[in-house]
Design a protein around this motif. Structure first.
Motif, PDB file in Angstrom:
ATOM      1  N   LEU A 128      -3.210   2.002  -3.808  1.00  0.00           N
ATOM      2  CA  LEU A 128      -2.940   3.418  -3.582  1.00  0.00           C
ATOM      3  C   LEU A 128      -3.932   3.910  -2.524  1.00  0.00           C
ATOM      4  N   ALA A 129      -3.383   4.459  -1.431  1.00  0.00           N
ATOM      5  CA  ALA A 129      -4.255   4.857  -0.306  1.00  0.00           C
ATOM      6  C   ALA A 129      -4.806   6.257  -0.528  1.00  0.00           C
ATOM      7  N   VAL A 178       0.845  -1.188   0.000  1.00  0.00           N
ATOM      8  CA  VAL A 178       0.000   0.000   0.000  1.00  0.00           C
ATOM      9  C   VAL A 178       0.888   1.250   0.000  1.00  0.00           C
ATOM     10  N   TYR A 179       0.642   2.128  -0.962  1.00  0.00           N
ATOM     11  CA  TYR A 179       1.444   3.350  -1.084  1.00  0.00           C
ATOM     12  C   TYR A 179       0.549   4.572  -0.910  1.00  0.00           C
ATOM     13  N   ARG A 180       1.186   5.659  -0.505  1.00  0.00           N
ATOM     14  CA  ARG A 180       0.509   6.933  -0.343  1.00  0.00           C
ATOM     15  C   ARG A 180       1.311   7.974  -1.126  1.00  0.00           C
ATOM     16  N   VAL A 181       0.632   9.014  -1.624  1.00  0.00           N
ATOM     17  CA  VAL A 181       1.337  10.036  -2.425  1.00  0.00           C
ATOM     18  C   VAL A 181       1.598  11.274  -1.585  1.00  0.00           C
ATOM     19  N   GLY A 182       2.721  11.939  -1.892  1.00  0.00           N
ATOM     20  CA  GLY A 182       2.996  13.254  -1.320  1.00  0.00           C
ATOM     21  C   GLY A 182       3.839  13.187  -0.072  1.00  0.00           C
ATOM     22  N   THR A 201     -10.894   3.947   5.017  1.00  0.00           N
ATOM     23  CA  THR A 201     -10.526   4.667   3.786  1.00  0.00           C
ATOM     24  C   THR A 201     -10.715   3.751   2.573  1.00  0.00           C
ATOM     25  N   LEU A 202     -10.684   4.375   1.394  1.00  0.00           N
ATOM     26  CA  LEU A 202     -10.753   3.624   0.142  1.00  0.00           C
ATOM     27  C   LEU A 202      -9.338   3.421  -0.380  1.00  0.00           C
ATOM     28  N   LEU A 203      -9.043   2.223  -0.842  1.00  0.00           N
ATOM     29  CA  LEU A 203      -7.757   1.956  -1.468  1.00  0.00           C
ATOM     30  C   LEU A 203      -8.026   1.633  -2.936  1.00  0.00           C
ATOM     31  N   ALA A 204      -7.267   2.282  -3.820  1.00  0.00           N
ATOM     32  CA  ALA A 204      -7.428   1.990  -5.245  1.00  0.00           C
ATOM     33  C   ALA A 204      -6.547   0.799  -5.597  1.00  0.00           C
TER      34      ALA A 204
END
Ligand code: ATP
Length: 423
Positions: A414-415, A325-329, A364-367
């Motif tokens: 993608l979180a 699971v990755y997060r952006v920014g 949360t929603l994960l793509a």
């Protein structure tokens, strides 16, 4: 409007070019049937004798020629009006239709129409009407939704596109069999405008490629919906979208200032773009912040359960260490010594970081990404979404709701940053 008296179903008569506006709360239903004449709901024609159910919606049944309707149920609000912008809308459709025909003959590009304006002026409704009229004239336009606050194609937080080949169903909304979806992970573009722009550029590239491969799709063009943020950064993002998607018709609804600002700037930067102004329909219903939040939750529920609760999503459990699971920014700042003199160091807004603590993913929603490797997470569209229902730190597992049972198509996720509390 003339209504017959008495309990049970009532008959309503609408004069030509009038519309019946009604609001029906979530959890309630009103049934409508066209008894005679002609009528349509935001451009989708009602068939004679067809019974449609309105629930959790604010709609207008408009008639060009006059009609009689039978109504069963009690709307929360209902009235008729003859002050509608439908004449103006149909003229715009005629202009777009002529452009599509020219484009088809010349094997060129059809109109790329961008609908902009402040919140609650009827932008989404105008998109629906233009799409429906285009489909009824034999075209297959692509609907592009840039309004990440509502997310009408899949879930909030997404920019997305889908071909529209049949009129939009009055009860079920847009048919979305093969949407092209990019996940920003937030309903507010100000959280990461660089990511928003990056994903708009990706989407634009794919739409260009699709248009090149099919003459009918190319000639049918795009109908693009925008968010209602029209000042400061919101305005910059609108201009970025016009350029990225090469929009050549901009329809400004309900805002003189935005119209004059955009006409002046686009005349300089893209002189072939036509900017037109349209009045806000008096029927558009203003939604409070709470109603918008509720609409977001309803969108997420509809994604998993369907409009009529006809879908059966599956609750499943997976080991967190088997998922990526990755997060952006929020990437690390570049050292000042590496920057040109006078430049300020900022965090890389497109930096991906792997999520180490599953607890932060709860609700949360994960793509689920189509990307073959983590480095491509922001370059490739997403396959769908899962919703994190529970996290068990002791067991190292997460329990999630997925549209269907079975293994995920990819462990690369993608979180998003916003939480939705499903019942
Ligand atoms: P947003 O600010 O969320 O982008 P918008 O400008 O796209 O909003 P719409 O979503 O098109 O506005 O309209 C707001 C609400 O008003 C919707 O529920 C829509 O169905 C309703 N509505 C629009 N036009 C009419 C009408 N003529 N009669 C009744 N309801 C209408």
């Amino acid at each position: 409007m003339a209504a017959a008296d008495g309990g049970g179903p009532q008959q309503l008569t609408l004069e030509p070019q009038h519309e019946l506006r009604m609001e029906v709360d979530w959890g309630k239903q009103v049934h409508l049937q066209l008894v005679s004449g002609q009528a349509e709901v935001f451009g989708t024609a009602l068939d004679l004798g067809e019974r449609v159910s309105i629930g959790g919606q604010k709609v207008a049944v408009f008639t060009w020629e006059g009609c009689t309707l039978q109504m069963d149920g009690e709307p929360d609000m209902m009235y008729t009006s003859d002050e509608t912008p439908m004449g103006q809308y149909v003229s715009i459709h005629d202009v777009l239709d002529a452009r599509r025909q020219e484009a088809l003959k010349a094997k060129g590009e059809g109109p790329r129409t961008f609908v902009v304006g402040p919140t609650d002026v009827g932008k989404s409704t105008l998109c629906k009407i233009l799409l429906n009229y285009a489909v009824r004239s034999g075209w297959a336009p692509t609907f592009v939704d840039m309004d990440i606050g509502q997310g009408s194609i899949t879930v909030p937080g997404c920019i997305a596109a889908t071909p529209v080949e049949a009129p939009i169903d009055i009860e079920d909304g847009l048919p979305v069999d093969a949407p092209l979806v990019y996940y920003t992970g937030t309903p507010t573009p100000s959280d990461n405008p660089a990511l928003y722009k990056h994903l708009v550029d990706r989407l634009a590239n794919v739409l260009d490629a699709r248009a090149q491969s099919d003459a009918q799709v190319r000639a049918s063009g795009l109908v693009v919906n925008s968010m209602g943020w029209i000042v400061e950064l919101g305005y910059e993002l609108l201009k970025h979208t016009v350029q990225a998607l090469k929009c050549d018709v901009v329809l400004v609804v309900g805002d003189e200032r935005l119209y004059s600002q955009l006409s002046m700037e686009l005349k300089r930067s893209s002189p072939s773009t036509q900017v037109l102004k349209l009045a806000r329909s008096g029927g558009v219903v203003v939604r409070s912040r709470e109603l918008r939040a509720q609409a977001r939750k309803v969108r997420v529920e509809e994604y998993f359960y369907g409009y009529r609760k006809e879908l059966s999503p599956a609750s499943q459990t997976a080991r967190f260490d088997e998922l990526q699971v990755y997060r952006v920014g929020g990437g690390p700042r570049a050292p000042t010594s590496a920057l040109p003199i006078g430049a300020t160091s900022v965090a890389d807004p497109l930096k991906l970081s792997r999520v180490a603590n599953p607890q932060e993913l709860l609700y949360t929603l994960l793509a689920v990404s189509h990307a073959p490797q983590p480095e491509l997470l922001l370059s490739v569209d997403v396959a769908g979404f899962i919703y994190v229902q529970d996290v068990d730190l002791a067991k190292g597992t997460i329990t999630y709701l997925a549209p269907c049972a079975g293994p995920l198509p990819s462990p690369l996720l993608l979180a998003g940053s916003f939480k939705t509390y499903l019942d």
